[in-house]
Design a protein around this motif. Structure first.
Motif, short mmCIF file in Angstrom:
data_model
loop_
_atom_site.label_atom_id
_atom_site.label_comp_id
_atom_site.label_asym_id
_atom_site.label_seq_id
_atom_site.Cartn_x
_atom_site.Cartn_y
_atom_site.Cartn_z
N VAL A 221 82.82 8.92 33.24
CA VAL A 221 82.92 8.38 32.05
C VAL A 221 81.25 8.46 32.73
N HIS A 223 77.82 6.84 32.61
CA HIS A 223 76.57 5.92 32.29
C HIS A 223 75.52 5.63 31.25
N GLU A 227 77.73 6.96 27.65
CA GLU A 227 79.43 7.42 27.56
C GLU A 227 80.20 6.03 27.90
N TYR A 228 80.83 5.16 27.16
CA TYR A 228 81.80 4.60 27.92
C TYR A 228 82.57 4.50 27.71
N VAL A 229 83.36 5.37 26.14
CA VAL A 229 85.05 6.00 26.97
C VAL A 229 84.86 7.55 25.85
N HIS A 238 88.11 6.21 30.18
CA HIS A 238 87.34 4.80 30.45
C HIS A 238 87.17 4.32 31.80
N ASN A 240 87.24 1.05 31.83
CA ASN A 240 86.68 -0.46 31.06
C ASN A 240 87.72 -1.30 31.41
#
Length: 312
Positions: A221, A223, A227-229, A238, A240
């Motif tokens: 991903v 960042h 873009e986080y997912v 992701h 997360n």
């Protein structure tokens, strides 16, 4: 009725019975000679006999269930150890030694050492690789605290402790304190602790640029491009999960513990990994989590000198 009303939290004999059932599920074992023949092990009774004291008729030595564990030579009543284990295991972001010393009416030094012994018991002895076919493992690194004697430089983490964490989605977490977060330190940990059949998820970083050679897939991903997912047909990309684990860890370290010396960081990491890997979502409640923590005491004797210098 409150769980803290149970006998093992207030009665030392009940506390010994619970611990013996965990450490000796098939009967008592002599820590000196290894004798486990119950007819050759007797209870020592009498007005001056300590609680839980036994005598081996093979080697003629006396012992209790605490010998060879982190509780050996401790003068703290075992029922207070059970209270401390439950408080530490059930507090999502930890509990300070000052709070424990006020709650259990022990000195701050005793409370601090009790928690370090329990953190040592929480250290995972699991050596099986994380993940596997059809499973996803997220990897990320973070920075916390301050390296002693290192000048603070704005905009970077060179003056902080580096931590690498591996989290299996729907499974356990495993964290490592490394000298610096670079490929030569991180990738050997990743390869040794994640099954090759796993799908690896990381953020954009040169550390993981060759990871696709070692695993079934490697997804990133970005960042830097917000873009986080990323949703794909067969998977969701992701990090997360590992970042959520870090959020709990940092809230605990900054809000509860406030300071951690570099030599003790590995034990604090073990504490937070233990609670994450034994959470409600995996069917482990507060009571079972405390029992699992107590089951990890065997073979992990931690002396006062060892604790002060951070020997693992």
């Amino acid at each position: 009725m409150s769980i803290l009303s149970e006998p093992r939290f207030h009665n030392e004999e009940a506390a010994f019975e619970w611990l013996e059932a965990i450490v000796w599920p098939e009967g008592s074992v002599c820590p000196k000679c290894g004798n486990c023949e119950q007819t050759r092990i007797t209870r020592v009774t009498g007005a001056t006999a300590r609680t839980g004291l036994r005598r081996c008729l093979e080697c003629k030595k006396q012992f209790t269930v605490k010998v060879g564990t982190v509780f050996e030579s401790s003068h703290v009543p075992l029922n207070k150890w059970w209270q401390a284990a439950h408080l530490l295991a059930s507090s999502k972001k930890g509990i300070s030694a000052h709070q424990l010393h006020r709650t259990l009416q022990v000195t701050y030094k005793t409370a601090w050492f009790m928690f370090h012994r329990l953190r040592e018991a929480m250290r995972d002895g699991e050596f099986s690789p994380m993940g596997g076919e059809g499973k996803q493992v997220e990897v990320d690194e973070t920075y916390i605290g301050r390296l002693k004697g290192t000048q603070v430089k704005p905009g970077g983490g060179a003056h902080k402790n580096s931590v690498v964490t591996l989290v299996e989605r729907g499974g356990r977490a495993c964290s490592f304190h490394v000298d610096t977060a670079r490929m030569g330190n991180v990738m050997p940990i990743v390869r040794a602790n994640i099954a090759r059949e796993s799908a690896l998820m990381t953020v954009e970083s040169g550390i993981y640029c060759r990871a696709s050679q070692d695993f079934a897939s490697h997804d990133v991903v970005t960042h830097s491009k917000d873009e986080y997912v990323r949703y794909e047909v067969e998977k969701t990309v992701h990090t997360n999960t590992v970042e959520g684990d870090y959020s709990i860890f940092k809230r605990g370290m900054k809000g509860i513990y406030q300071h951690c010396g570099e030599q003790h960081l590995h034990r604090y990491l073990a504490e937070f990994d233990f609670r994450y890997s034994n959470r409600i979502a995996l069917g482990v409640d507060d009571n079972n989590r405390a029992v699992k923590a107590m089951a990890g005491i065997v073979g992990k004797r931690l002396k006062c000198r060892d604790s002060s210098v951070g020997v693992s």
